[in-house]
Structures are given as structure tokens and as C-alpha cells.
Design an enzyme around this catalytic site. Structure first.
Site, PDB file in Angstrom:
ATOM      1  N   GLU A   1       0.837  -1.201   0.000  1.00 20.15           N
ATOM      2  CA  GLU A   1       0.000   0.000   0.000  1.00 20.15           C
ATOM      3  C   GLU A   1       0.865   1.243   0.000  1.00 20.15           C
ATOM      4  OE1 GLU A   1      -1.829   0.004   3.873  1.00 20.15           O
ATOM      5  OE2 GLU A   1      -2.259  -2.128   3.721  1.00 20.15           O
TER       6      GLU A   1
ATOM      7  N   LYS B   1       2.460   4.476   1.305  1.00 13.21           N
ATOM      8  CA  LYS B   1       2.647   5.015   2.652  1.00 13.21           C
ATOM      9  C   LYS B   1       2.293   6.487   2.579  1.00 13.21           C
ATOM     10  CE  LYS B   1       5.748   4.988   6.596  1.00 13.21           C
ATOM     11  NZ  LYS B   1       5.549   6.383   7.014  1.00 13.21           N
TER      12      LYS B   1
ATOM     13  N   ASP C   1       1.574  10.302   3.482  1.00 13.01           N
ATOM     14  CA  ASP C   1       2.320  11.244   4.302  1.00 13.01           C
ATOM     15  C   ASP C   1       1.371  12.256   4.929  1.00 13.01           C
ATOM     16  OD1 ASP C   1       4.527  12.249   5.468  1.00 13.01           O
ATOM     17  OD2 ASP C   1       5.394  13.126   3.657  1.00 13.01           O
TER      18      ASP C   1
ATOM     19  N   TYR D   1      -6.280   2.420   6.867  1.00 12.40           N
ATOM     20  CA  TYR D   1      -5.380   1.312   6.522  1.00 12.40           C
ATOM     21  C   TYR D   1      -5.301   0.220   7.576  1.00 12.40           C
ATOM     22  CZ  TYR D   1      -2.214   4.306   9.228  1.00 12.40           C
ATOM     23  OH  TYR D   1      -1.675   5.097  10.189  1.00 12.40           O
TER      24      TYR D   1
ATOM     25  N   LYS E   1      10.977   3.002   1.983  1.00 12.82           N
ATOM     26  CA  LYS E   1      10.950   4.470   1.900  1.00 12.82           C
ATOM     27  C   LYS E   1      11.549   4.965   0.594  1.00 12.82           C
ATOM     28  CE  LYS E   1      10.182   7.047   5.000  1.00 12.82           C
ATOM     29  NZ  LYS E   1      10.276   7.329   6.412  1.00 12.82           N
TER      30      LYS E   1
ATOM     31  N   CYS F   1      13.452  48.576  -9.310  1.00 13.75           N
ATOM     32  CA  CYS F   1      13.175  47.317 -10.000  1.00 13.75           C
ATOM     33  C   CYS F   1      14.463  46.747 -10.609  1.00 13.75           C
ATOM     34  CB  CYS F   1      12.129  47.555 -11.090  1.00 13.75           C
ATOM     35  SG  CYS F   1      11.887  46.105 -12.141  1.00 13.75           S
TER      36      CYS F   1
ATOM     37  N   CYS G   1      13.872  46.998 -14.713  1.00 10.57           N
ATOM     38  CA  CYS G   1      13.737  48.257 -15.468  1.00 10.57           C
ATOM     39  C   CYS G   1      14.189  49.480 -14.665  1.00 10.57           C
ATOM     40  CB  CYS G   1      12.290  48.442 -15.913  1.00 10.57           C
ATOM     41  SG  CYS G   1      11.183  48.811 -14.541  1.00 10.57           S
TER      42      CYS G   1
ATOM     43  N   CYS H   1       6.995  46.693  -8.596  1.00 10.62           N
ATOM     44  CA  CYS H   1       7.611  47.619  -9.542  1.00 10.62           C
ATOM     45  C   CYS H   1       6.484  48.479 -10.102  1.00 10.62           C
ATOM     46  CB  CYS H   1       8.298  46.828 -10.656  1.00 10.62           C
ATOM     47  SG  CYS H   1       8.540  47.762 -12.173  1.00 10.62           S
TER      48      CYS H   1
ATOM     49  N   CYS I   1       7.315  47.727 -17.638  1.00 16.52           N
ATOM     50  CA  CYS I   1       8.542  46.995 -17.301  1.00 16.52           C
ATOM     51  C   CYS I   1       8.596  45.726 -18.159  1.00 16.52           C
ATOM     52  CB  CYS I   1       8.512  46.650 -15.820  1.00 16.52           C
ATOM     53  SG  CYS I   1       9.752  45.447 -15.318  1.00 16.52           S
TER      54      CYS I   1
HETATM   55  S1  IVH Z   1       0.336   0.520   8.917  1.00 16.90           S
HETATM   56  C1  IVH Z   1       1.305  -1.781  12.495  1.00 16.90           C
HETATM   57  N1  IVH Z   1      -0.173   1.528   6.566  1.00 16.90           N
HETATM   58  O1  IVH Z   1       3.238   5.288   8.836  1.00 16.90           O
HETATM   59  C2  IVH Z   1       1.194  -1.053  11.212  1.00 16.90           C
HETATM   60  N2  IVH Z   1       0.881   2.901   8.196  1.00 16.90           N
HETATM   61  O2  IVH Z   1       5.610   4.381  10.594  1.00 16.90           O
HETATM   62  C3  IVH Z   1       1.373   0.375  11.392  1.00 16.90           C
HETATM   63  N3  IVH Z   1       1.331   5.190   7.446  1.00 16.90           N
HETATM   64  O3  IVH Z   1       2.264   6.514  11.826  1.00 16.90           O
HETATM   65  C4  IVH Z   1       0.868   1.261  10.398  1.00 16.90           C
HETATM   66  N4  IVH Z   1       0.498   4.950   5.422  1.00 16.90           N
HETATM   67  O4  IVH Z   1       0.651   6.955  10.065  1.00 16.90           O
HETATM   68  C5  IVH Z   1       0.346   1.743   7.792  1.00 16.90           C
HETATM   69  N5  IVH Z   1      -0.687   2.327   4.448  1.00 16.90           N
HETATM   70  C6  IVH Z   1      -0.190   2.528   5.666  1.00 16.90           C
HETATM   71  C7  IVH Z   1       0.356   3.776   6.054  1.00 16.90           C
HETATM   72  C8  IVH Z   1       0.883   3.918   7.337  1.00 16.90           C
HETATM   73  C9  IVH Z   1       1.082   5.791   6.280  1.00 16.90           C
HETATM   74  C10 IVH Z   1       1.999   5.845   8.582  1.00 16.90           C
HETATM   75  C11 IVH Z   1       1.229   5.723   9.861  1.00 16.90           C
HETATM   76  C12 IVH Z   1       2.243   5.468  10.944  1.00 16.90           C
HETATM   77  C13 IVH Z   1       3.519   5.399  10.202  1.00 16.90           C
HETATM   78  C14 IVH Z   1       4.265   4.170  10.645  1.00 16.90           C
END
Ligand code: IVH
Length: 673
Positions: free
Chosen positions: A113, A115, A117, A228, A316, A410, A413, A428, A433
Site C-alpha cells: 500500500e 505510505k 504522508d 489502513y 521508503k 526594480c 527596469c 515595480c 517593465c
Molecule cells: S500501517 C502496524 N499503513 O506510517 C502497522 N501505516 O511508521 C502500522 N502510514 O504513523 C501502520 N500509510 O501513520 C500503515 N498504508 C499505511 C500507512 C501507514 C502511512 C503511517 C502511519 C504510521 C507510520 C508508521
């Protein structure tokens, strides 16, 4: 009587919740906004009159509650763990090797999935009603943000008790609250205008919005949530991560569409590469991929360490932020004359792209971060947005150069520079200009304006520098001879350009207004003004008060528009354009009469995004011309109108042999343009 009212309130809540879900989660509304609003108004009226009828999962709660003095904290029933990181494919393979060894199996199945942010949050439902939301906090204890969470439209306030799905007595759902990139940009633009400090990135914007003591403020922020995982639950069950997502979806939660199940390790590694390549084209920010063992029993067998489970790992992506040093702070002049400080950087690779300049926004931001020549800074790239300086790293020393100051004249000009009262911007003062003229030209020909392809930054600069174009009106008097004498302009390019200009003369009024580049008058204001006045002549003669009376137009825009059209120079440029055959198309109030009965009594489905109007507007126009707009494609469907990224409805139409129309075909059949 009271009973009737109670029943009415219940019915309204149920319907509003359903329609909200269709709109925000499924992106497939079946009623108009106006209908939704009037149902909501009625419910608010009832709940105000009979406060005893108000319930915690009423959709009226979405607007926010009374401000808090501070956030209470609460302990998670099951700690919210973190994830171990893998910084290379090799480290993902090592994770896989550990799983195989611990479980004693050869080919475990994973889900992969994005991750996300954002900010991790846990929602708690008791007997199907949202009763509490806590941030992840330190994993054990978090802040209670229930009122704020209720304002997020895509989060269900109560769970449906649908057939076949047992209603859980307790359900804790975990996920990520976020803001998408476009909304983040928009939020920051507004903050810049209001002289407020900017959010460094969408995650900070999401966190800042969720941590508002006044939930009415949160309600105005475009937050969203993907789920998630789960915490404690009773009365439902699942054997795998895949099943869990199925259950959460049925219960009305938003589940990220990029989650993939049934993956073997080789699929997982392929997906890591694929998602990384898609990263910048997504609407929201992701910083990696989470790989989870799919089977719940296997997860339990693997167990967890102190801070993270053994059954999951986060792959990551490379950071989108890097440090580098500022070679120089230069100042750019925009189309309205606004001076923008820009950091010229020691080139640095960020997420695969070399960055050598970054925006510093305005003098106040430079002062706030105290950025000077020679400083080490953290620079961020986010999608296709211009890279920006996030902050200075390292300490000041006595030998550092002095603080940055905006130039008094500016840099392009040499005309005077003025700080606009009550604003952050320095400008300006010289409307001719060369930098302003060039930027105005670029804006004029941009996609939402005259949409003339082939005039980029370099050509704009040439046209201005060679004095071929002094005002935008000169574009329409251009001859091929004027163009071919420009450096690097071939015969064919000149022909193409002349043709593109010719084609652009007939233009919707709102695009014409937008193209003029009036202060505070973007796409939406241009649209509102055009709709209100209908013709260019009427807009040109409108006074400030008349313009300000339009709903959605503020005093700044109204003054700017009135001032723009009262300037004799501007009026003469417009007259010259009209004399050269530019033809802004008046807006007719009712939907324009269809050129024929093309859509009368036809069943029409809209899919994908349209560029010149929203799906909702298109639906309204179709209904006005007698069509029945439906959401699903079947053999009874007469037309499918497919915009960009159409998805499965288009496939289905092709399968069933239903006629598919492009946006252009639709517009011309409906007699809109
Ligand atoms: S699973 C036990 N799934 O990542 C499993 N976390 O470092 C724990 N996060 O603070 C989390 N997307 O906020 C999971 N698809 C995803 C995620 C996710 C983002 C974040 C989550 C957590 C951090 C874990």
C-alpha cells in the site's frame, strides 16, 4: 407532532449521510448540491428548534462545534505502532527472508500500500456511531480530536447496518488524515494573501488543521482520510488484510485505490518501482510503500517488537528534501509587478531532479526564516510545484552577510518599487517593465486564457525584447514576416503560431477576462463576473459596487476589476483587440438552447473530468436539454461522455457498444460553444 418531526429528522439524516457518502467517497453524486443544501437547512432548522433531537452522528455536526480550551488526551486501547524502514529493495528482500524463516513457508502473500504522508488517527465507533477520534501521539496516548474529525466529509459519522454486514459493537479504525497537493497550494496561496505564515508541506498543513481548538476552522480546511488498519473491534472479523479492506469499504470508509493484495515478493518489488515512478503524478504525497503480510493468523504468529510489528515494513522513497547552500538571492518581477525573492542554489539532486533555484515567496518569508547569501538551507520539491526553501539549517555567525533587503528599484527596469499598504508584496511601479509585459503575455496565452500553443517563456521574452509585442493586442496583428525574422523561428513554426492565434480569437468571455490578468481575478472570479454581466461591454461599464454585489466576489477583486476597466490605456488595448477580430463569446443565462434535440430524452452518463466545465455543470446542462443523466452504464444508455481519466465506465460503454462522445463533441452537440 413531535414524532413526525423526529421521523423527518431521522429520514433527513439518513439521506444526507447517504448522499454525502456518494459525493465524497464514491465521487458519484445523484442529487444536485442545491437539493443537498436545502435538506441540510431543514435539518439544521429542526435541530435548532428541538435540541433534544440532535444526535452525535448528525451530518449537521460536520460544520464544527464550540471551541475547546485545550485537547484532552486518551490512551489507545491497543498501541499504535510504527514501522521499520527499508531504504532499498535489498532491505525489502531481507524482510521477506525473515518472514519466510519465522513462518517456515516459502512464498508468503503480501499486500502493498502507498505510505501516506499525513497524520495518523484512530476513530472509535460504538454501536455504529463515531464517538471518539484520537491522534497517534506517541503511540500510546494521543489527543482527542473528535469534533475536528467530524468535519471531514469522507469520514462516516455512523456506520451503515447493511444486509450481510454485521454491525460491529466496537470498531476502531486507523488511517491517515491528509490534504492533497492542490488544496495545500490553494491554502498557502490564501495564507500568503492574508499575510499568515505558510505551511511547509501538505503534512504540516494537515497536522495544523487537525490541531485546531476551534473545529469551525478545521471545517474550512480540505482534509481527507484514507484508512489502513484497525485497533480493537468486536462483532466483525476478517482473516486477511485484503478482507479487512473489503469490510472497511462496505462500512463506508475511504480505502486507497492503489492498495494491492495477493502479491508475491517479486510483485511487491515491481510495485515498489512502479509506485515510485508514479509518486509525483499522484494528487497527494506519499513517502513510500507499506508491505504487510496478508494473513491475520500469520501476523499474530510473527508478533511485534516494542515499537513495530514484525509482519510489516515501510519501503521508503528517497527524500524530497535536501540541504544545499544559497549562492545568491535574486529578485524576479511577475506580471502584476510583484517582486519575488528567489534563492539561486548550489545545484542539488532531489528525488532524481537537479534543483538550482527555489522560491522564497516574499520579503516577510525571507525575514521570518532569516535566509541570507551563503546560508545552508533545506529545500523541498513537491510534485510539479516550484521547489521551495523550507528553512535555514545551521547557526548564524558574526561573519555572515547582512540580512536580505528588497531592492529600492526594480532589478529589471530600474523603476521605483513600492510596498503596497497592508500587504506583503513589493511592486515595480512601471506597467511597461519588460519583465511585467513578458509575464502578462505568458499569462494571456496560458491554457485558461487564450490557450495559444507555442508561446513559451523564451518566445515571450523574444517578442517583448524585439519590440514585436508591446501590449497583448499586438499579438492579433502579428504577420508571418514579423515572426520569421526572430532568432530560431522557422517557417513552419511561424505558420503554426499564426494559425493558433487565429483560432484563439473566438473565446469564452470568462477566459478572456482571466487572460487580462487583473489583480485578484483568477479563474473562479472571472467566471462569476462573466456569468453575472454576460457581455464584455457590460463588464467594462460596471462599477465597483455592482461587481462587489456578486456572491463570491470580495472587495479587493471588485476594486481591481473596476480600476482595470476605467484605465484609458487598458480600454484602448481591449478596443484594439476587438478591432483585430477578437470575439469574446457572451454568456447566456439559461443553458444555451441546444442546436438540436441531440440529448432530448436520452440517457447519458458522464465519466472522467471535463476541462471546460465540471461534471455537475455538464449534468445540469444535459438535464436542461431534456436528457436523463444517470450514474451507471447499461445497454439502455444512449451516450457516455468521456473526459480525462474516464475509468471503468468507458470500458463498459465500449463493451456494450454505447456511443462515446468526447468533451468537444458533447459541447458542440449541446450547442454550448
Ligand atoms: S500501517 C502496524 N499503513 O506510517 C502497522 N501505516 O511508521 C502500522 N502510514 O504513523 C501502520 N500509510 O501513520 C500503515 N498504508 C499505511 C500507512 C501507514 C502511512 C503511517 C502511519 C504510521 C507510520 C508508521
Amino acid at each position: 407532532m413531535e414524532n413526525d418531526i423526529k421521523a423527518e429528522a431521522e429520514k433527513l439524516r439518513k439521506e444526507l449521510n447517504e448522499h454525502g457518502y456518494r459525493y465524497h467517497v464514491l465521487d458519484d453524486p445523484v442529487i444536485s448540491d442545491a437539493e443537498y443544501d436545502s435538506m441540510m437547512e431543514r435539518l439544521i432548522e429542526i435541530e435548532n428548534q428541538y435540541p433534544e433531537l440532535a444526535v452525535p452522528d448528525s451530518p449537521t455536526r460536520r460544520v464544527g462545534a464550540r471551541p475547546l480550551e485545550f485537547f484532552e488526551t486518551a490512551v489507545h486501547t491497543i498501541p499504535m505502532l510504527g514501522l521499520d524502514n527499508a531504504f532499498s529493495e535489498q532491505e525489502v528482500e531481507q524482510f521477506h527472508a525473515r518472514i519466510k524463516k519465522n513462518l517456515g513457508i516459502n512464498d508468503p502473500v503480501y499486500t502493498a500500500e502507498p505510505k501516506l504522508d499525513g497524520v495518523a488517527v484512530e476513530l472509535r465507533y460504538e454501536d455504529g456511531v463515531l464517538v471518539r477520534a484520537i491522534t497517534r501521539g506517541d503511540g500510546t496516548t494521543g489527543e482527542v480530536v473528535t469534533d475536528n474529525i467530524r468535519t471531514i466529509s469522507s469520514i462516516p459519522l455512523s456506520l451503515p447496518s447493511a444486509e450481510g454486514v454485521p454491525s460491529p459493537s466496537i470498531l476502531e479504525v486507523r488511517g491517515e488524515v491528509m490534504i492533497n497537493r492542490k488544496d495545500f497550494e490553494h491554502l498557502n496561496r490564501e495564507r500568503l494573501e492574508r499575510n499568515e505564515s505558510l505551511f511547509a508541506n501538505p503534512r504540516n498543513a494537515a497536522a495544523g488543521s487537525l490541531r485546531q481548538l476551534d473545529s469551525k476552522v478545521t471545517a474550512k480546511r480540505p482534509l481527507d482520510m484514507f484508512v489502513y488498519g484497525t485497533g480493537t473491534y468486536r462483532g466483525i472479523g476478517f482473516h486477511s488484510q485484503k478482507q479487512m479492506f473489503g469490510v472497511l469499504k462496505t462500512l463506508g470508509f475511504r480505502v486507497n485505490p492503489l492498495i494491492k493484495s495477493d502479491m508475491r515478493i517479486s510483485d511487491v518489488l515491481d510495485y515498489c518501482r512502479k509506485l515510485e515512478s508514479m509518486r509525483e503524478s499522484l494528487d497527494y504525497e506519499i513517502d513510500g510503500l507499506v508491505v504487510k503480510v496478508d494473513d491475520v493468523e500469520m501476523q499474530q504468529a510473527l508478533g511485534e517488537k516494542i515499537r513495530s510489528p514484525r509482519w510489516a515494513v515501510a519501503y521508503k522513497f528517497p527524500a524530497m528534501q535536501e540541504t544545499t547552500s544559497v549562492k545568491e538571492i535574486s529578485v524576479q518581477v511577475g506580471r502584476t509587478g510583484v517582486l519575488t525573492p528567489v534563492a539561486l542554489l548550489e545545484p542539488v539532486r532531489i528525488g532524481g531532479v537537479t534543483v538550482s533555484r527555489a522560491s522564497l515567496h516574499n520579503a516577510d518569508e525571507v525575514a521570518r526564516m532569516d535566509i541570507r547569501q551563503g546560508d545552508k538551507v533545506l529545500v523541498m520539491r513537491a510534485g510539479d510545484v516550484i521547489p521551495k526553501v523550507v528553512k535555514r539549517v545551521g547557526d548564524r555567525t558574526a561573519d555572515d552577510p547582512p540580512e536580505f533587503r528588497m531592492p529600492a528599484t526594480c532589478p529589471v527596469c530600474s523603476a521605483g518599487v513600492r510596498r503596497i499598504e497592508n500587504e506583503v508584496a513589493y511592486k515595480c511601479v512601471n506597467a511597461s517593465c519588460p519583465s511585467q509585459v513578458k509575464e502578462r503575455l505568458k499569462h494571456f496565452v496560458s491554457r485558461n486564457g487564450f490557450d495559444i500553443e507555442g508561446i513559451g517563456s523564451r518566445l515571450s521574452e523574444q517578442l517583448v525584447k524585439e519590440n514585436v509585442v508591446r501590449t497583448v493586442a499586438d499579438l492579433f496583428a502579428l504577420k508571418k514576416e514579423d515572426l520569421v525574422k526572430l532568432d530560431r523561428m522557422g517557417d513552419k513554426s511561424a505558420d503554426n503560431l499564426i494559425r493558433a492565434i487565429e483560432k484563439s480569437r473566438k473565446i469564452p468571455l470568462k477566459k478572456f477576462i482571466f487572460a487580462l490578468g487583473i489583480d485578484y481575478t483568477g479563474e473562479s472570479a472571472s467566471g462569476l463576473i462573466s456569468k453575472e454581466f454576460g457581455t464584455l461591454e457590460r463588464i467594462m461599464d460596471a462599477g465597483k459596487d455592482e461587481i462587489e454585489a456578486i456572491e463570491g466576489i470580495g472587495p479587493k477583486t471588485a476594486s481591481a476589476v473596476a480600476a482595470f476597466f476605467s484605465s484609458p490605456e487598458n480600454r484602448s488595448v481591449i478596443e484594439k483587440m476587438l478591432a483585430c477580430g477578437v470575439d469574446p463569446q457572451p454568456v447566456t443565462h439559461d443553458a444555451p438552447a441546444p442546436s438540436n434535440d441531440a440529448f432530448k430524452e436520452k440517457r447519458v452518463v458522464l465519466t472522467g473530468s471535463l476541462s471546460s466545465l465540471s461534471r455537475k455543470e455538464a449534468g445540469e446542462k444535459l438535464e436542461l436539454s431534456g436528457a436523463k443523466v444517470t450514474s451507471g452504464v447499461s445497454s439502455a444508455t444512449d451516450f457516455v461522455i468521456a473526459g480525462e481519466n474516464p475509468g471503468s465506465k468507458l470500458e463498459k460503454a465500449k463493451e456494450l457498444g454505447v456511443t462515446v462522445l468526447t468533451e468537444e463533441q458533447f459541447l458542440s452537440m449541446a450547442g454550448i460553444y
